[in-house]
Design a protein around this motif. Structure first.
Motif, PDB file in Angstrom:
ATOM      1  N   TYR A 175      14.453  -1.542 -15.775  1.00  9.12           N
ATOM      2  CA  TYR A 175      14.317  -0.466 -15.526  1.00  9.12           C
ATOM      3  C   TYR A 175      13.060  -0.798 -17.284  1.00  9.12           C
ATOM      4  O   TYR A 175      13.700  -0.230 -17.978  1.00  9.12           O
ATOM      5  CB  TYR A 175      14.704   0.506 -15.090  1.00  9.12           C
ATOM      6  N   GLN A 176      12.011  -0.555 -17.168  1.00  7.55           N
ATOM      7  CA  GLN A 176      10.526  -0.234 -17.854  1.00  7.55           C
ATOM      8  C   GLN A 176      10.744   1.198 -18.243  1.00  7.55           C
ATOM      9  O   GLN A 176      10.955   1.950 -19.488  1.00  7.55           O
ATOM     10  CB  GLN A 176       9.218   0.328 -16.724  1.00  7.55           C
ATOM     11  N   VAL A 177      11.609   2.031 -17.699  1.00  5.99           N
ATOM     12  CA  VAL A 177      12.697   3.532 -18.213  1.00  5.99           C
ATOM     13  C   VAL A 177      13.950   3.308 -17.542  1.00  5.99           C
ATOM     14  O   VAL A 177      14.560   2.781 -17.282  1.00  5.99           O
ATOM     15  CB  VAL A 177      11.650   4.702 -16.875  1.00  5.99           C
ATOM     16  N   GLY A 187      -0.571  -7.156 -17.727  1.00  4.71           N
ATOM     17  CA  GLY A 187      -1.644  -6.956 -16.858  1.00  4.71           C
ATOM     18  C   GLY A 187      -1.764  -5.107 -17.730  1.00  4.71           C
ATOM     19  O   GLY A 187      -0.297  -4.749 -18.508  1.00  4.71           O
ATOM     20  N   PRO A 188      -3.022  -4.714 -17.444  1.00 10.32           N
ATOM     21  CA  PRO A 188      -3.015  -3.438 -17.656  1.00 10.32           C
ATOM     22  C   PRO A 188      -1.925  -1.984 -17.441  1.00 10.32           C
ATOM     23  O   PRO A 188      -1.339  -2.911 -16.336  1.00 10.32           O
ATOM     24  CB  PRO A 188      -4.709  -2.618 -17.329  1.00 10.32           C
ATOM     25  N   ASN A 189      -1.712  -0.770 -17.442  1.00  7.50           N
ATOM     26  CA  ASN A 189      -0.917  -0.235 -16.716  1.00  7.50           C
ATOM     27  C   ASN A 189      -1.783   0.562 -16.258  1.00  7.50           C
ATOM     28  O   ASN A 189      -2.897   0.067 -15.089  1.00  7.50           O
ATOM     29  CB  ASN A 189      -0.730   1.345 -18.129  1.00  7.50           C
ATOM     30  N   GLY A 190      -0.847   0.162 -14.801  1.00  2.00           N
ATOM     31  CA  GLY A 190      -1.118   0.805 -13.081  1.00  2.00           C
ATOM     32  C   GLY A 190      -1.917  -1.039 -12.094  1.00  2.00           C
ATOM     33  O   GLY A 190      -2.025  -0.376 -11.561  1.00  2.00           O
ATOM     34  N   ALA A 191      -1.816  -2.088 -12.873  1.00  2.00           N
ATOM     35  CA  ALA A 191      -1.792  -2.732 -12.403  1.00  2.00           C
ATOM     36  C   ALA A 191      -1.253  -3.329 -10.950  1.00  2.00           C
ATOM     37  O   ALA A 191      -1.561  -4.324 -10.410  1.00  2.00           O
ATOM     38  CB  ALA A 191      -1.877  -4.072 -13.835  1.00  2.00           C
ATOM     39  N   GLY A 192       0.053  -2.835 -11.461  1.00  2.00           N
ATOM     40  CA  GLY A 192       0.525  -3.236 -10.237  1.00  2.00           C
ATOM     41  C   GLY A 192       2.383  -4.110 -10.331  1.00  2.00           C
ATOM     42  O   GLY A 192       2.380  -5.018  -9.671  1.00  2.00           O
ATOM     43  N   LYS A 193       2.618  -4.411 -11.977  1.00  2.00           N
ATOM     44  CA  LYS A 193       3.070  -4.942 -12.317  1.00  2.00           C
ATOM     45  C   LYS A 193       4.670  -4.733 -10.856  1.00  2.00           C
ATOM     46  O   LYS A 193       5.930  -5.484 -11.412  1.00  2.00           O
ATOM     47  CB  LYS A 193       3.155  -4.935 -14.195  1.00  2.00           C
ATOM     48  N   THR A 194       5.087  -3.261 -11.701  1.00  2.00           N
ATOM     49  CA  THR A 194       6.602  -2.521 -11.796  1.00  2.00           C
ATOM     50  C   THR A 194       6.506  -2.427 -10.092  1.00  2.00           C
ATOM     51  O   THR A 194       7.791  -2.709  -9.393  1.00  2.00           O
ATOM     52  CB  THR A 194       6.479  -1.340 -11.816  1.00  2.00           C
ATOM     53  N   THR A 195       5.091  -2.328  -9.232  1.00  2.00           N
ATOM     54  CA  THR A 195       5.653  -2.911  -7.700  1.00  2.00           C
ATOM     55  C   THR A 195       5.624  -4.105  -7.579  1.00  2.00           C
ATOM     56  O   THR A 195       6.683  -3.700  -6.500  1.00  2.00           O
ATOM     57  CB  THR A 195       4.051  -2.417  -7.544  1.00  2.00           C
ATOM     58  N   ARG A 229       1.084  -0.966  -0.004  1.00  2.00           N
ATOM     59  CA  ARG A 229      -0.250   0.520  -0.191  1.00  2.00           C
ATOM     60  C   ARG A 229       0.630   0.918  -0.129  1.00  2.00           C
ATOM     61  O   ARG A 229       2.298   1.367   0.941  1.00  2.00           O
ATOM     62  CB  ARG A 229      -0.881  -0.418   1.051  1.00  2.00           C
ATOM     63  N   PHE A 230       0.591   2.521  -0.799  1.00  2.00           N
ATOM     64  CA  PHE A 230       1.137   3.729  -0.715  1.00  2.00           C
ATOM     65  C   PHE A 230      -0.229   4.702  -0.214  1.00  2.00           C
ATOM     66  O   PHE A 230      -0.942   4.969  -1.075  1.00  2.00           O
ATOM     67  CB  PHE A 230       1.468   3.782  -1.658  1.00  2.00           C
ATOM     68  N   GLY A 231       0.240   5.359   1.159  1.00  2.00           N
ATOM     69  CA  GLY A 231      -0.993   5.802   1.092  1.00  2.00           C
ATOM     70  C   GLY A 231      -2.281   4.905   1.248  1.00  2.00           C
ATOM     71  O   GLY A 231      -2.667   4.574   1.594  1.00  2.00           O
ATOM     72  N   GLY A 232      -3.073   5.766   0.579  1.00  2.00           N
ATOM     73  CA  GLY A 232      -4.561   4.903   0.597  1.00  2.00           C
ATOM     74  C   GLY A 232      -4.351   4.117  -0.936  1.00  2.00           C
ATOM     75  O   GLY A 232      -5.814   3.216  -0.742  1.00  2.00           O
ATOM     76  N   VAL A 233      -3.735   3.907  -1.431  1.00  2.00           N
ATOM     77  CA  VAL A 233      -3.861   2.785  -3.035  1.00  2.00           C
ATOM     78  C   VAL A 233      -2.837   2.157  -2.734  1.00  2.00           C
ATOM     79  O   VAL A 233      -2.121   1.308  -1.629  1.00  2.00           O
ATOM     80  CB  VAL A 233      -2.445   4.340  -4.084  1.00  2.00           C
ATOM     81  N   THR A 234      -4.069   0.624  -3.048  1.00  2.00           N
ATOM     82  CA  THR A 234      -3.358  -0.381  -2.854  1.00  2.00           C
ATOM     83  C   THR A 234      -2.595  -0.717  -3.820  1.00  2.00           C
ATOM     84  O   THR A 234      -3.861  -1.139  -4.430  1.00  2.00           O
ATOM     85  CB  THR A 234      -4.463  -1.284  -2.359  1.00  2.00           C
ATOM     86  N   ALA A 235      -1.418  -0.728  -4.745  1.00  2.00           N
ATOM     87  CA  ALA A 235      -1.406  -1.128  -5.618  1.00  2.00           C
ATOM     88  C   ALA A 235      -0.483  -2.724  -5.580  1.00  2.00           C
ATOM     89  O   ALA A 235      -0.746  -2.569  -7.389  1.00  2.00           O
ATOM     90  CB  ALA A 235       0.644  -0.343  -5.381  1.00  2.00           C
ATOM     91  N   VAL A 236      -0.046  -3.805  -5.069  1.00  2.00           N
ATOM     92  CA  VAL A 236      -0.133  -5.144  -5.155  1.00  2.00           C
ATOM     93  C   VAL A 236      -1.557  -5.829  -3.699  1.00  2.00           C
ATOM     94  O   VAL A 236      -1.122  -4.870  -2.506  1.00  2.00           O
ATOM     95  CB  VAL A 236       1.024  -5.245  -4.713  1.00  2.00           C
TER      96      VAL A 236
HETATM   97  N1  LIG Z   1       5.296   5.259  -4.758  1.00  2.00           N
HETATM   98  C1  LIG Z   1       4.380   5.305  -5.055  1.00  2.00           C
HETATM   99  N2  LIG Z   1       3.433   6.213  -4.544  1.00  2.00           N
HETATM  100  C2  LIG Z   1       1.987   5.719  -4.801  1.00  2.00           C
HETATM  101  N3  LIG Z   1       2.211   5.227  -5.817  1.00  2.00           N
HETATM  102  C3  LIG Z   1       1.876   4.439  -6.015  1.00  2.00           C
HETATM  103  C4  LIG Z   1       3.981   4.637  -6.021  1.00  2.00           C
HETATM  104  N4  LIG Z   1       4.779   3.759  -6.642  1.00  2.00           N
HETATM  105  C5  LIG Z   1       3.335   3.068  -7.808  1.00  2.00           C
HETATM  106  N5  LIG Z   1       2.149   3.805  -7.519  1.00  2.00           N
HETATM  107  C6  LIG Z   1       0.651   3.582  -7.763  1.00  2.00           C
HETATM  108  O1  LIG Z   1       0.201   1.729  -7.924  1.00  2.00           O
HETATM  109  C7  LIG Z   1      -0.363   1.712  -8.831  1.00  2.00           C
HETATM  110  C8  LIG Z   1       0.473   0.754  -9.710  1.00  2.00           C
HETATM  111  O2  LIG Z   1       1.733   1.199 -10.212  1.00  2.00           O
HETATM  112  P1  LIG Z   1       2.834   0.317 -11.077  1.00  2.00           P
HETATM  113  O3  LIG Z   1       3.074  -0.244 -10.100  1.00  2.00           O
HETATM  114  O4  LIG Z   1       3.565   1.365 -11.926  1.00  2.00           O
HETATM  115  O5  LIG Z   1       2.022  -0.203 -12.037  1.00  2.00           O
HETATM  116  P2  LIG Z   1       2.205  -0.835 -13.504  1.00  2.00           P
HETATM  117  O6  LIG Z   1       4.086  -1.414 -13.843  1.00  2.00           O
HETATM  118  O7  LIG Z   1       1.236  -1.984 -13.718  1.00  2.00           O
HETATM  119  O8  LIG Z   1       1.162  -0.149 -14.989  1.00  2.00           O
HETATM  120  C9  LIG Z   1      -0.310   2.346  -9.665  1.00  2.00           C
HETATM  121  O9  LIG Z   1      -2.502   3.182  -9.319  1.00  2.00           O
HETATM  122  C10 LIG Z   1       0.221   4.210  -9.003  1.00  2.00           C
HETATM  123  O10 LIG Z   1      -0.214   5.040  -8.933  1.00  2.00           O
END
Ligand SMILES: Nc1ncnc2c1ncn2[C@@H]1O[C@H](COP(=O)(O)OP(=O)(O)O)[C@@H](O)[C@H]1O
Ligand SMILES: [Mg+2]
Lengths: 335, 251
Positions: free
Chosen positions: B89-91, B41-49, B17-24
């Motif tokens: 890295y993706q970027v 998975g689509p963008n923002g799915a939580g793959k990179t996290t 969780r990042f604050g209120g966002v549950t990334a994974v």
């Molecule tokens: N450091 C962070 N702080 C807050 N939110 C984050 C952070 N990193 C990722 N997120 C959020 O977590 C979600 C998953 O992001 P990410 O893992 O980059 O997705 P993906 O790689 O699948 O596109 C997104 O909604 C993103 O905005």
């Protein structure tokens, strides 16, 4: 052997030989005043090189480096004027003081980077300055420590000049080895991307402490050379401006090189001490010079000179543009 | 009784969780040595996290990560890299002002004692030279050995991303969208390059493009909104209605 070198390498070698030759001949050419200034510039140059090892190579810009060299100088000064110790003890304590400061400051700064690193080192410099004013018994506060004699063998101005020349050239050579070593190469990686360095397996925190100690060693040497050159030490040696001038010298001459900070130091020392005799507004002059360099030669004077040199070298090359050309030589097909 | 070999990577019910966002959210997976996995998975799915929790760049809010049989939930990237984890890295994250060779020499020495040596010049010879040459050859970058990275094309920089990770000789490699920003032709080259990597190397690949991903791997994990919505071999993933729905929605 010479013939196997490129023209650029031969020119560099020639300049180095000319520089050392001039350095050796200087006392026969210049008067006492100028030799004193050259000694000061050599010491300032070593100090700026040590700042550049952190800032230009590792990307860790410090604004508190005079805190390290100054602590070493105070160590020598205290042993000489308060404890009445011999030269060996003076120099040993100077080294111990400088390296202890570098260790403590390195541990404090090693977890930060970028602007935070600047702020932490700035604060460290301020602490040393604050202590230099407060610890009257050790530092003599505003009056500083005076009457610090040079060792007898290098008592005369020209003798001390030769000692300075030898020590600075030796340190320059050592720094040259460091920046071209495997560790020195990894410092450039740290400057370019700390994230990547960590992901490759580098303990970047340890790397920062390590380079801080190496830079601290050379700053310590410069501090010890300076205190014997002047024969006194006062809080003005450790003020913020003393650290900042070192950074300016490196930028002026060209960061990420060793010759750059030395050239920058010579320019600033001579502007400060010679031009100031004729021009009362010399800080304005120096500020203008600095802005011009930053605006028109982002890589400093050394960068500008080397660009100009390369342009001249390739002046007879076939003109580019107009037609699309293959830029990389390895893509050119043979006949 | 058979001795079970521990999986090289075990993600156990991880939530980030990042604050209120549950990334994974409650993700588990077990990667066997030598396997090839894709996380899609689509963008923002939580793959990179998810990758960041495996590498140690982010610590899981709950759940555990085991690498090489050890609990690395609270470990750091540099320790994980020292034990044999590589990640791209993706970027693009390269040493832009240095040459390709300098980039690779830094990477090659990352796990050797010589990385601390400051008293002798860096010499590209012996094992360092061999490793750099072999990695450049694998990634089709031999001709660019002395080029400064910022002068490489985007495609070449993406190739160097992988070369850098390979130069540390990892046992498991996490590839975060290696084909990001590439043209169709470059994507095919990238697919072939990843396909050609050593079979001893365990690979986890993030790829937005489902077709490329499914051609390269034998296991697929599909994430949406941080949750696993499907897992299986490429065939079953292709046929899965929920996966189709997610991809139709996002495209
Ligand atoms: N450091 C962070 N702080 C807050 N939110 C984050 C952070 N990193 C990722 N997120 C959020 O977590 C979600 C998953 O992001 P990410 O893992 O980059 O997705 P993906 O790689 O699948 O596109 C997104 O909604 C993103 O905005
Ligand atoms: Mg991503």
């Amino acid at each position: 052997m010479l013939r196997s070198l490129s023209l650029t390498a031969r020119v560099k070698l020639g300049l180095a030989a000319a520089g050392i030759g001039l350095g050796v001949a200087a006392p026969y050419i210049f008067d006492r005043f100028v030799i004193g200034l050259i000694s000061l510039a050599l010491i300032a140059g070593l100090f700026a090189q040590s700042i550049d090892l952190l800032g230009g190579y590792a990307g860790l810009i410090t604004l508190g480096h005079a805190g390290v060299s100054g602590t070493a100088a105070y160590g020598v000064g205290y042993m000489a004027s308060k404890a009445g110790a011999g030269f060996t003890a003076q120099i040993a304590v100077g080294f111990l003081a400088g390296m202890t400061a570098a260790l403590i400051f390195g541990v404090m700064a090693m977890r930060s980077d970028g602007v935070y690193f600047i702020m932490v080192t700035l604060a460290q410099g301020m602490i040393v300055w604050g202590l230099s004013i407060r610890l009257f018994r050790i530092t003599g506060a505003e009056n500083g420590l005076t009457g610090i004699p040079r060792p007898p063998a290098v008592e005369l101005y020209w003798q001390y000049y030769y000692l300075t020349l030898v020590v600075v050239v030796l340190c320059w050579a050592l720094l040259g080895i460091v920046v071209n070593s495997p560790f020195g190469t990894s410092l450039k990686g740290l400057r370019e991307s700390e994230t990547r360095m960590r992901m490759l397996g580098y303990n970047t925190t340890g790397q920062k402490l390590y380079v801080f100690l190496i830079a601290g060693f050379f700053a310590t040497v410069s501090g010890i050379l300076l205190v014997y050159l002047n024969g006194f030490i006062s809080p003005s040696t450790v003020i913020l401006a003393a650290s900042a001038i070192g950074v300016l010298e490196a930028i002026l001459g060209g960061i990420g090189t060793l010759v750059g900070p030395m050239i920058g130091a010579f320019i600033i020392v001579f502007v400060q001490n010679v031009v100031s005799i004729y021009v009362s507004r010399w800080p304005t002059l120096m500020g203008t010079l600095f802005i011009v360099v930053v605006l028109f030669a982002r890589r400093g004077l050394v960068g500008a000179i080397s660009d100009g040199w390369n342009k001249w070298l390739h002046r007879n090359d076939a003109p580019v543009s107009q037609e699309p050309v293959l830029t990389s030589s390895n893509r050119t097909a043979g006949p | 009784m058979t001795t079970a070999v521990a999986p090289i990577l075990h993600v156990d019910d991880v939530t980030v969780r990042f604050g209120g966002v549950t990334a994974v959210s409650g993700v588990s997976l077990q990667v066997e040595r030598g396997a090839r996995w894709a996380v899609i998975g689509p963008n923002g799915a939580g793959k990179t996290t998810l990758f960041k929790t495996i590498s140690g760049e982010v610590h899981p809010t709950t759940g555990r990560v085991h690498l090489f049989g050890a609990d690395t939930s609270r470990s750091t990237p540099y320790k994980n890299a020292q034990s044999g984890l590589g990640r791209t890295y993706q970027v693009t994250e390269l040493f832009q002002a240095l040459t390709v060779e300098e980039n690779l020499s830094i990477a090659a020495q990352a796990r050797a004692r010589s990385r601390f040596a400051c008293w002798r010049p860096l010499r590209i010879k012996g094992w360092i030279d061999e490793r750099i040459t072999s990695v450049l050859d694998q990634l089709h970058l031999s001709a660019e050995r002395h080029t400064v990275v910022s002068e490489l094309s985007h495609g070449e920089q993406r190739q160097l991303e992988i070369a850098l990770a390979l130069a540390t000789e990892p046992e498991i490699l996490l590839l975060d969208e290696p084909a990001a920003g590439l043209s169709a032709a470059e994507r095919r080259l990238m697919r072939d390059l990843v396909e050609g990597l050593s079979r001893d190397l365990t690979i986890v690949l993030i790829e937005h493009d489902m077709e490329i991903a499914l051609e390269l791997v034998d296991h697929v994990l599909v994430l949406d909104n941080g949750q696993v919505i499907a897992e299986g071999d490429p065939e079953s993933i292709r046929a899965d209605d929920r996966v189709q729905a997610v991809y139709l929605r996002s495209d």
